[in-house]
Design a protein around this motif. Structure first.
Motif, PDB file in Angstrom:
ATOM      1  N   VAL A  97       0.771  -0.829  -0.041  1.00 34.64           N
ATOM      2  CA  VAL A  97      -0.385   0.202  -0.088  1.00 34.64           C
ATOM      3  C   VAL A  97       0.589   1.194   0.338  1.00 34.64           C
ATOM      4  O   VAL A  97       0.919   2.387  -0.519  1.00 34.64           O
ATOM      5  N   ALA A  98       2.051   1.235   1.004  1.00 31.21           N
ATOM      6  CA  ALA A  98       2.727   2.398   1.086  1.00 31.21           C
ATOM      7  C   ALA A  98       3.664   2.498  -0.606  1.00 31.21           C
ATOM      8  O   ALA A  98       3.477   3.590  -0.212  1.00 31.21           O
ATOM      9  N   ALA A  99       3.884   2.246  -0.546  1.00 37.43           N
ATOM     10  CA  ALA A  99       4.848   1.552  -2.296  1.00 37.43           C
ATOM     11  C   ALA A  99       4.077   2.239  -3.364  1.00 37.43           C
ATOM     12  O   ALA A  99       4.813   3.123  -4.129  1.00 37.43           O
ATOM     13  N   GLY A 100       3.031   1.893  -3.465  1.00 42.38           N
ATOM     14  CA  GLY A 100       1.901   2.255  -4.043  1.00 42.38           C
ATOM     15  C   GLY A 100       1.634   3.280  -3.708  1.00 42.38           C
ATOM     16  O   GLY A 100       1.422   4.313  -5.012  1.00 42.38           O
ATOM     17  N   LEU A 101       0.899   4.075  -3.429  1.00 43.38           N
ATOM     18  CA  LEU A 101       0.722   5.212  -3.115  1.00 43.38           C
ATOM     19  C   LEU A 101       1.648   5.915  -2.987  1.00 43.38           C
ATOM     20  O   LEU A 101       1.453   6.887  -3.593  1.00 43.38           O
ATOM     21  N   GLY A 102       2.862   5.879  -2.245  1.00 40.69           N
ATOM     22  CA  GLY A 102       3.806   6.494  -2.673  1.00 40.69           C
ATOM     23  C   GLY A 102       4.542   7.320  -4.010  1.00 40.69           C
ATOM     24  O   GLY A 102       4.962   8.115  -4.229  1.00 40.69           O
ATOM     25  N   ARG A 103       4.161   5.740  -5.008  1.00 46.96           N
ATOM     26  CA  ARG A 103       4.050   6.082  -5.939  1.00 46.96           C
ATOM     27  C   ARG A 103       3.413   7.250  -7.217  1.00 46.96           C
ATOM     28  O   ARG A 103       3.478   7.759  -8.180  1.00 46.96           O
ATOM     29  N   ALA A 112       2.109  13.513   1.517  1.00 43.57           N
ATOM     30  CA  ALA A 112       2.910  13.362   2.480  1.00 43.57           C
ATOM     31  C   ALA A 112       2.113  11.540   3.510  1.00 43.57           C
ATOM     32  O   ALA A 112       0.739  11.672   3.194  1.00 43.57           O
ATOM     33  N   LEU A 113       2.851  10.544   3.970  1.00 42.70           N
ATOM     34  CA  LEU A 113       2.004   9.150   3.744  1.00 42.70           C
ATOM     35  C   LEU A 113       3.041   8.417   5.024  1.00 42.70           C
ATOM     36  O   LEU A 113       4.300   8.901   5.081  1.00 42.70           O
ATOM     37  N   GLY A 114       2.405   7.913   5.371  1.00 47.30           N
ATOM     38  CA  GLY A 114       3.056   6.897   6.623  1.00 47.30           C
ATOM     39  C   GLY A 114       2.239   6.593   8.024  1.00 47.30           C
ATOM     40  O   GLY A 114       1.238   6.458   8.036  1.00 47.30           O
ATOM     41  N   SER A 115       2.349   4.839   8.335  1.00 49.67           N
ATOM     42  CA  SER A 115       2.008   4.377   9.444  1.00 49.67           C
ATOM     43  C   SER A 115       1.910   5.205  10.585  1.00 49.67           C
ATOM     44  O   SER A 115       3.316   6.133  10.956  1.00 49.67           O
ATOM     45  N   ASP A 116       1.518   5.081  11.042  1.00 55.10           N
ATOM     46  CA  ASP A 116       1.140   5.809  12.779  1.00 55.10           C
ATOM     47  C   ASP A 116       2.254   4.983  13.228  1.00 55.10           C
ATOM     48  O   ASP A 116       2.907   3.774  13.719  1.00 55.10           O
ATOM     49  N   ALA A 117       2.562   6.460  14.184  1.00 58.07           N
ATOM     50  CA  ALA A 117       3.803   6.172  15.725  1.00 58.07           C
ATOM     51  C   ALA A 117       3.897   5.133  16.207  1.00 58.07           C
ATOM     52  O   ALA A 117       4.194   5.154  17.409  1.00 58.07           O
ATOM     53  N   GLY A 118       2.437   5.014  16.702  1.00 59.83           N
ATOM     54  CA  GLY A 118       1.514   4.271  18.046  1.00 59.83           C
ATOM     55  C   GLY A 118       1.840   4.646  19.364  1.00 59.83           C
ATOM     56  O   GLY A 118       1.850   4.209  20.246  1.00 59.83           O
ATOM     57  N   VAL A 119       1.826   6.296  18.865  1.00 58.40           N
ATOM     58  CA  VAL A 119       1.842   6.688  21.267  1.00 58.40           C
ATOM     59  C   VAL A 119       0.625   7.071  21.086  1.00 58.40           C
ATOM     60  O   VAL A 119       0.436   6.920  22.476  1.00 58.40           O
ATOM     61  N   ASN A 120      -0.658   6.703  20.651  1.00 57.59           N
ATOM     62  CA  ASN A 120      -1.830   6.438  21.184  1.00 57.59           C
ATOM     63  C   ASN A 120      -3.197   5.859  20.910  1.00 57.59           C
ATOM     64  O   ASN A 120      -3.177   5.177  19.592  1.00 57.59           O
ATOM     65  N   VAL A 142      -4.198   1.160  -7.524  1.00 58.11           N
ATOM     66  CA  VAL A 142      -3.420   1.369  -6.158  1.00 58.11           C
ATOM     67  C   VAL A 142      -5.005   0.644  -4.936  1.00 58.11           C
ATOM     68  O   VAL A 142      -4.282  -0.579  -3.689  1.00 58.11           O
ATOM     69  N   ILE A 143      -5.977   1.970  -5.656  1.00 56.88           N
ATOM     70  CA  ILE A 143      -6.679   0.988  -4.153  1.00 56.88           C
ATOM     71  C   ILE A 143      -7.481   0.342  -4.437  1.00 56.88           C
ATOM     72  O   ILE A 143      -7.676  -1.093  -3.116  1.00 56.88           O
TER      73      ILE A 143
END
Length: 97
Positions: free
Chosen positions: A22-28, A40-48, A78-79
């Motif tokens: 998913v990240a690779a596809g969206l990143g293109r 900008a895209l990314g995985s949640d940092a897991g803080v909350n 991609v979706i």
């Protein structure tokens, strides 16, 4: 400027490989869709606890440019191929900046 924000939560059985796809596809997408001004895209940092697992923020010069992105065949592929198979929940908002 027009901003699109989307949040995803993945299905419990989603693999790390699927999430990476998913990240690779969206990143293109910025290379495929010139109407994207900032991205900008990314995985949640897991803080909350309770957060969605992945976020994407995309900026466009206009609503019309966003619509080009939304309906672009590369984005739709991609979706269909990567996001929907592992999607448990989605939230999105679009607004003028």
């Amino acid at each position: 400027m027009f901003r699109h924000v989307v949040l995803f939560t993945w299905a419990e059985d989603a693999t790390d490989e699927q999430k990476a796809a998913v990240a690779a596809g969206l990143g293109r997408l910025p290379d495929a869709i010139p109407e994207i001004r900032a991205y900008a895209l990314g995985s949640d940092a897991g803080v909350n606890p309770g957060n969605h697992e992945f976020a994407l923020v995309a900026d466009f010069d206009s609503v019309d440019d966003y619509l080009v992105y939304r309906d672009h065949p590369v984005h739709q592929a991609v979706i269909a191929e990567h996001v929907k198979p592992i999607l448990a929940a989605r939230a999105a908002v679009q607004f003028t900046v």
